[in-house]
Every structure is written in C-alpha cells, then in structure tokens.
Design a protein around this motif. Structure first.
Motif, mmCIF file in Angstrom:
data_model
loop_
_atom_site.group_PDB
_atom_site.id
_atom_site.type_symbol
_atom_site.label_atom_id
_atom_site.label_comp_id
_atom_site.label_asym_id
_atom_site.label_seq_id
_atom_site.Cartn_x
_atom_site.Cartn_y
_atom_site.Cartn_z
ATOM 1 N N LEU A 155 0.811 -1.218 0.000
ATOM 2 C CA LEU A 155 0.000 0.000 0.000
ATOM 3 C C LEU A 155 0.844 1.268 0.000
ATOM 4 O O LEU A 155 0.347 2.353 -0.313
ATOM 5 N N ASP A 195 0.320 8.558 -8.154
ATOM 6 C CA ASP A 195 -0.801 7.723 -7.709
ATOM 7 C C ASP A 195 -0.936 7.736 -6.185
ATOM 8 O O ASP A 195 -2.057 7.782 -5.657
ATOM 9 N N PHE A 196 0.191 7.678 -5.477
ATOM 10 C CA PHE A 196 0.112 7.688 -4.020
ATOM 11 C C PHE A 196 -0.447 9.023 -3.525
ATOM 12 O O PHE A 196 -1.223 9.069 -2.573
ATOM 13 N N ASP A 199 -4.106 9.029 -3.998
ATOM 14 C CA ASP A 199 -4.751 8.171 -2.989
ATOM 15 C C ASP A 199 -5.067 8.928 -1.702
ATOM 16 O O ASP A 199 -5.896 8.477 -0.902
ATOM 17 N N GLN A 200 -4.432 10.055 -1.485
ATOM 18 C CA GLN A 200 -4.693 10.824 -0.271
ATOM 19 C C GLN A 200 -5.925 11.718 -0.415
ATOM 20 O O GLN A 200 -6.289 12.442 0.519
ATOM 21 N N CYS A 202 -9.939 12.126 -0.780
ATOM 22 C CA CYS A 202 -11.215 11.446 -0.568
ATOM 23 C C CYS A 202 -12.191 11.825 -1.684
ATOM 24 O O CYS A 202 -11.966 12.767 -2.444
ATOM 25 N N PRO A 211 -1.050 9.586 5.616
ATOM 26 C CA PRO A 211 -1.641 8.402 4.972
ATOM 27 C C PRO A 211 -2.066 7.331 5.971
ATOM 28 O O PRO A 211 -2.195 6.168 5.616
ATOM 29 N N GLY A 223 -4.453 2.538 3.274
ATOM 30 C CA GLY A 223 -5.013 2.471 1.933
ATOM 31 C C GLY A 223 -5.332 3.873 1.480
ATOM 32 O O GLY A 223 -4.756 4.847 1.972
ATOM 33 N N ASP A 224 -6.287 4.028 0.558
ATOM 34 C CA ASP A 224 -6.588 5.371 0.098
ATOM 35 C C ASP A 224 -7.393 6.137 1.143
ATOM 36 O O ASP A 224 -7.755 5.613 2.198
ATOM 37 N N CYS A 225 -7.657 7.398 0.854
ATOM 38 C CA CYS A 225 -8.292 8.293 1.815
ATOM 39 C C CYS A 225 -9.650 7.767 2.270
ATOM 40 O O CYS A 225 -9.951 7.734 3.470
#
Length: 521
Positions: A155, A195-196, A199-200, A202, A211, A223-225
């Motif tokens: 992740l 991408d990371f 992912d933050q 929402c 994160p 994982g993502d937001c």
C-alpha cells in the motif's frame, strides 16, 4: 506582470479530464485572469527579504537558523521577482546546508534522510533555476527518487518515505506534494508517486494530511483516503499543496493528475469562508494568513479566480502599511497571521513576535502573487522599482532591532557545533559555514501545542534535537519525533483561537506528540 501562465498542454489535459473547471479553463488563460496584487505582493516579499541574515532566516532561538522558512522566503522572492541578490544569496547558503536540513549527519548517523526536507530542497533548487543534480555537493533529484517506495511496499508503493533508523515514518501529503512538484519540474515524475498522492484524496475532493489514522497511534498506511473511514480529516492546506503538485504532474503527462487537481480546487472553493479566508485543520482551524495564502494560490491555479481574488483581498487587508500600520508602520509590507496579531502590532509593534510575522508573510504572499507552485521560476514577474533606490537590494537583509530575533553567535565558530538539548533550537553558527553544521529542527514546519504559536504551511521538517543522543528517541515534550517551540503571539491576541495556530477537523484535545507532528507549508 505577475500572473498564471500554464502551458497549453496543461489546459488540454484539464479539458480532457472532464473535471469541473468549465469557468476555470477560461480563467487559466493569461488574457482572462485578473491581475494579481502586484504592489502588496512585492512589498511583502521585500519585507521578508529584509529579515534575512547572511542568506538565512533566523530561527526561534538566538544564534539559530531556520532552513525550511529560508526556503519559504526564497519561494516568495521568486514568485514576485523581488530582490534577486537576496535570492541568490539564499541559494548559495542552502547549498552549504543541505545536510543540516535533510539528514542526521551532525549526530554521527549518516545516510538517513527526511523525505519532506529533501523534497523541499529539490523544489527550492528547481524554482531557483539551479541544476538539482548538482545543488552544492548533492544530487537532490536522485536523493528524492531514492526515497520512493517500490512495488514490494504494498500500500505504500509510490510514497516518498523518511529513511530513518529506529524511528517512525512521518512523511505526509506536504512532502509527497513537494516531491511530485520537484520531480515533475526537473524531469519525469514516476507515476507511482503521483498515484500515491492521488490516494490521499477522498471522494469529496479534499486531501488528508497523513496516509494513516493519526488518532490511532498506528502509522500503518490505511489504503486510500476513503478507506480510512469516519476518522479521516480533510485538510485545506494539504489540499492546496496537492492540487498544485498534481497540476505540475499533469503537465508532465501523469495519468489522473488533472482530474484530481480539479476536484481538489472545487473542494477548496466550497470550504472557503464568505470573507475570502481559508482555514487549516487542527491547530490552524481558524482563519489565518498561511492557509489563505496557500489556498488562494491553489484556487487561482485551478481557475477559481473569483475565490482566489477574495483570498487575496483577505490577505491584503491584514498587511501593514506605512500610513495605517500604527506602532508597526516601520514594518510596511509584513502580513499578520490573523486579525488579533494585526491589532496587537498596530497597538504595540511587532516586537518580540517577529518570528510569527516571518512565518506568515512568505506564504501569504502566494495568494497575492497568484503564481502556482508549478510555475514559480518559469514566469517573468516584474517587481517594479526598488523603493529604497538600491537596484540590487541588500543581500544580507536587515536584522531585527530585537537582539533575540537575530543570530548572536560568532560567525567564525565551529560550524559542527553541539546539537542542542532544547527542542526549540535550530542550527547554530554562520549560515555560510560548513554543511556539516548542527541540524535544524525547523520550527517553521510544525506548530507547537502553544495556542499562541504560528508556523508556515509546510509539511517538511529537519531533524529534531532531543534529550537523548539519538534524534529518533523520545523528546522532552512528551513524544518522539518533531517538536516545536512556540513561535509566538500574545495570549490576548489569540484568546479566541481554541486550538492554537503555515498545513480542521482534528479532535480538540490531542497529545503533545501529535501536535508536534502536525506540519505546516
């Protein structure tokens, strides 16, 4: 003229993304964008340049220097085209102090790196027009790339991580954004890093700061937001940074960056106060110049020009002028952190709270100049004539009249020094000295638990001196990791600021550890 001049391919990328920027695409056009606040922006940058001491901003403690705030000053100078001689001096000084900011070398622990500080140095090199592969003795681009987690990290793949031994990884959205900005502008940015960062974000459009769930005490990436669930806090400062980094990544051709930037800009527009101010989260949850500076800059970058101009109006209304500055009239150009600080200054001058003004001013400038982080150094700002009559400016700046505000150490002293046991300390000695000098704990990067503190919105930090020999062990303030001294305003000035204080929604009561880890830009 100062202004937003994105490249054609960025406009095309935004249009292709289908994101909500219908009016914004028009505003991004140089011909359609409203004129930024040229004179106030330049006046603020000139005041900030006057706070430099031999190419660096003094830290909170006498004899110390604050490298993160020094970079903020460089960004303000470059965004406005102000005082090129001072900007050049800052660059030369930073080249000699890379390891003081992004490593633990002075503690005899070589090879460790602080992700946010490394990324911020990379960005500084880029906006200064320097080769980041040869910034002094360091290849900042490669050092940043080396901190990106690979596919085996699960992740965390794409995360720009702290490289520390025996300490927790506190890398966050500020540092990730600075890394994406610096890498996109110095060559290709890896898609995994973009991408990371995405992912933050929402689904609502805002970005979280860390994160992981800060309240849980567990630093495992969630994982993502959206996967974090009900505990997630969307942070306007982090969103402003991420939006601008993603715009730069979109110019570089990164997939998904333009759409995410558009959603973030829309979210900022919705969260802006009716008077034009923006707030941070947690200790910066009330209207302040740092959050409004970053947020206004991001609003302009994403085409929300009406909202960006409202942010600029709010900032300009809190700027000291020679005619209306009262007891602080000699500080013309400086920008107050909030209304209480402005009132105090007019009544009694800046005085002992100069450190707070040094932190608020360079980021507030960004709402006035309205040049996105991805374009600073690529625009051609015109600062106009120097009101002092000196076309080059004073590269060493004007020290404060208050001896506690400027370094007092012997400039010929041993630059390697002894790391301070006081967590409020920043590096000692001459800022042009040997780069192995005492590391900074960079109080501009984290607010303290003190309700009267202020800090710049910066998600980086330098190494933090501790009571133990190992900088990764517990600190005297009740937790391991970053700690900050109060950067100051009077108690009456911030009596109405419940949580204290540059990067909303955090619980009202937090441990000192969590407060100390809350970074600013």
């Amino acid at each position: 003229m100062l202004g937003v001049r994105p490249q054609v391919k960025l406009v095309a990328a935004l249009a292709a993304s289908g994101c909500v920027l219908a009016a914004g695409l028009v505003a991004l056009s140089p011909s359609a964008a409203a004129a930024p606040r040229h004179d106030p922006a330049v006046a603020a940058a000139r005041w900030q340049a006057g706070e430099l001491d031999n190419g660096a901003i003094p830290g909170f403690a006498p004899g110390m220097y604050d490298w993160g705030l020094t970079i903020d000053t460089l960004i303000a100078l470059k965004a406005t085209g102000t005082d090129g001689a001072s900007a050049d001096k800052v660059v030369d000084t930073l080249k000699a102090h890379v390891r003081d900011y992004n490593s633990f070398d002075a503690w005899g622990e070589p090879g460790q790196r602080v992700a946010g500080a490394t990324a911020k140095l990379l960005y500084a090199a880029v906006v200064a027009g320097e080769d980041p592969a040869k910034f002094g003795a360091y290849d900042l681009r490669q050092e940043t790339l080396d901190l990106i987690a690979g596919p085996s990290a699960g992740l965390e793949e794409g995360r720009v991580k702290d490289k520390v031994v025996g300490g927790r990884d506190d890398s966050n959205t500020f540092g990730q954004s600075l890394a994406v900005l610096g890498l996109a502008r110095s060559g290709d940015v890896p898609q995994s890093a973009v991408d990371f960062l995405i992912d933050q974000q929402c689904a609502a459009g805002g970005f979280r700061l860390f994160p992981f769930d800060l309240d849980s005490g567990d630093t495992t990436v969630t994982g993502d937001c959206d996967a974090q669930g009900a505990t997630v806090v969307l942070d306007p400062d982090s969103t402003a940074m991420a939006v601008q980094a993603l715009l730069a990544a979109a110019e570089d051709g990164a997939v998904g960056a333009a759409e995410a930037a558009g959603k973030g800009g829309d979210w900022l527009a919705k969260t802006q106060d009716t008077d034009g101010a923006l707030t941070g989260s947690g200790p910066t949850a009330l209207a302040n110049a740092n959050s409004t500076g970053l947020g206004g800059q991001a609003l302009a970058a994403t085409g929300h020009q009406v909202e960006a101009d409202k942010a600029a109006d709010w900032v300009e209304a809190r700027q000291i002028s020679a005619s209306g500055g009262g007891a602080a009239a000699a500080e013309s150009g400086a920008i107050a952190y909030n209304d209480a600080a402005l009132a105090d200054a007019k009544a009694g001058g800046i005085g002992e709270f100069r450190d707070q003004w040094r932190r608020a001013t360079p980021q507030a400038v960004l709402a006035l100049a309205q040049v996105p982080l991805g374009r600073i150094g690529l625009t051609e700002p015109d600062p106009g004539p120097d009101p002092t009559g000196d076309p080059t400016g004073d590269p060493t700046g004007t020290p404060s009249d208050d001896p506690s505000d400027t370094p007092t150490g012997d400039p010929t002293a041993d630059p390697t020094g002894t790391p301070s046991q006081d967590p409020s300390d920043t590096p000692t000695g001459d800022p042009t000295a040997d780069p192995t000098g005492t590391p900074s704990d960079d109080p501009t990067d984290y607010p303290s638990d003190d309700p009267g503190a202020t800090a710049s919105s910066d998600g980086t930090r330098g190494p933090t001196p501790t009571a133990a020999a190992n900088p990764n062990t517990a600190t005297p303030q009740g937790g391991s990791g970053g700690v900050l001294a109060a950067t100051g305003t009077s108690a009456p000035a911030l009596a109405g600021v419940a949580a204290g204080l540059a990067a909303a929604g955090y619980a009202a009561v937090r441990t000192a550890r969590r407060r100390s880890e809350r970074p600013r830009a």
